[in-house]
Design a protein around this motif. Structure first.
Motif, PDB file in Angstrom:
ATOM      1  N   HIS A   1      14.753 -25.256 -15.761  1.00  0.00           N
ATOM      2  CA  HIS A   1      16.083 -24.637 -16.009  1.00  0.00           C
ATOM      3  C   HIS A   1      16.941 -25.057 -14.689  1.00  0.00           C
TER       4      HIS A   1
ATOM      5  N   LEU B   1      19.897 -27.566 -21.693  1.00  0.00           N
ATOM      6  CA  LEU B   1      20.065 -26.372 -21.039  1.00  0.00           C
ATOM      7  C   LEU B   1      20.051 -25.127 -21.831  1.00  0.00           C
TER       8      LEU B   1
ATOM      9  N   THR C   1      20.501 -27.322 -14.140  1.00  0.00           N
ATOM     10  CA  THR C   1      21.506 -26.463 -13.871  1.00  0.00           C
ATOM     11  C   THR C   1      22.457 -27.143 -12.560  1.00  0.00           C
TER      12      THR C   1
END
Length: 283
Positions: free
Chosen positions: A182, A95, A186
């Motif tokens: 992303h 990440l 997450t």
């Protein structure tokens, strides 16, 4: 006197009946009855003893099985905790790398946009020159070398602007894909942290812990629960996808850099045309 006489007659009549109802046993019968009662008591005592011994063995076996089951569960839970923690750390690194790549690609997109904006003024100048030259009259309105160079320079500038616009478009599209990767990372990382907290609480729970209660159907497997292989494949897919998109983003940044180096900051239209022709050949 009459009452006394009658009472005597009643007693005389009841005595034979009482003598007939009382059974007489021999001494051997008495000894036999005692032996039977003693044997029965001994047998019941043995049964009770065996039952106590069986209960004791069952208690020991249950304690041993419970202790071993707890040890095995703690070992599996510890391994599971380590697996989740490794994935959490891996997803955190991935990440962070995606966020860095998003920032880098955003900067390169802005550079391409600035370079595209910078080509607006030369284009306007060219159009002004060509418009002014159209104001010539009579014999002076000729197709000379200057007009040819102006048209050529305008063609090169328009092609450069189209190329920069294409790179800006590709950067926007790649940024959208990176943002999706992303977001997925997450969500996955949030789930891993939640699972790690739950497994940590379970790992720290022991027989002396407080607020321990019996939960009905605690070992029931829910229908929506996935297998460890599916769970591992899900996070692995998210990582592989993110790495692939970062690789594509790196290649796009290099292409943007190459384009900017070839078409920006040239000192003359001729040099720009030569660089543009070189760029077409290399691509």
């Amino acid at each position: 006197g009459i009452q006394t006489l009658l009472l005597g007659v009643v007693r005389t009549q009841q005595a034979p009946a009482m003598q007939k109802s009382a059974t007489r046993f021999a001494p051997s019968d008495w000894h036999t009855a005692n032996r039977i009662q003693s044997t029965t008591a001994v047998r019941q005592r043995d049964v009770a003893y065996n039952f106590r011994q069986s209960s004791h063995r069952l208690r020991n076996d249950t304690d041993s099985h419970t202790t071993w089951t707890q040890h095995s569960s703690n070992s599996k839970l510890g391994k599971r905790f380590d697996d989740v923690d490794k994935w959490k750390q891996s997803l955190e690194r991935c990440l962070e790398a995606v966020e860095t790549e998003i920032d880098s690609l955003t900067q390169h997109r802005e550079k391409a946009e600035n370079a595209l904006d910078a080509k607006s003024v030369p284009t306007e100048v060219l159009w002004d020159c060509m418009t002014w030259r159209e104001g010539r009259v009579a014999i002076d309105l000729v197709r000379d070398e200057v007009e040819a160079q102006l048209h050529k320079e305008l063609e090169v500038l328009e092609a450069i602007k189209a190329m920069l616009q294409q790179k800006v478009k590709e950067a926007y599209e790649q940024l959208c894909v990176l943002q999706e990767a992303h977001e997925q990372l997450t969500f996955d990382l949030t789930d891993k942290r939640t699972a790690l907290d739950i497994d940590g609480d379970c790992k720290a729970t022991c027989n002396r812990s407080e607020n321990i209660g019996f939960h009905a159907n605690s070992t029931r497997t829910e229908k929506h629960i996935v297998t460890p292989d599916t769970w591992d494949s899900f996070s692995n897919y998210n990582s592989i996808r993110a790495e692939a998109e970062m690789k594509a983003s790196t290649a796009l940044r290099e292409a943007i850099n190459f384009t900017l180096q070839q078409v920006c900051g040239q000192s003359s239209p001729l040099t720009a045309m030569l660089c543009y022709n070189t760029l077409l050949v290399t691509q």
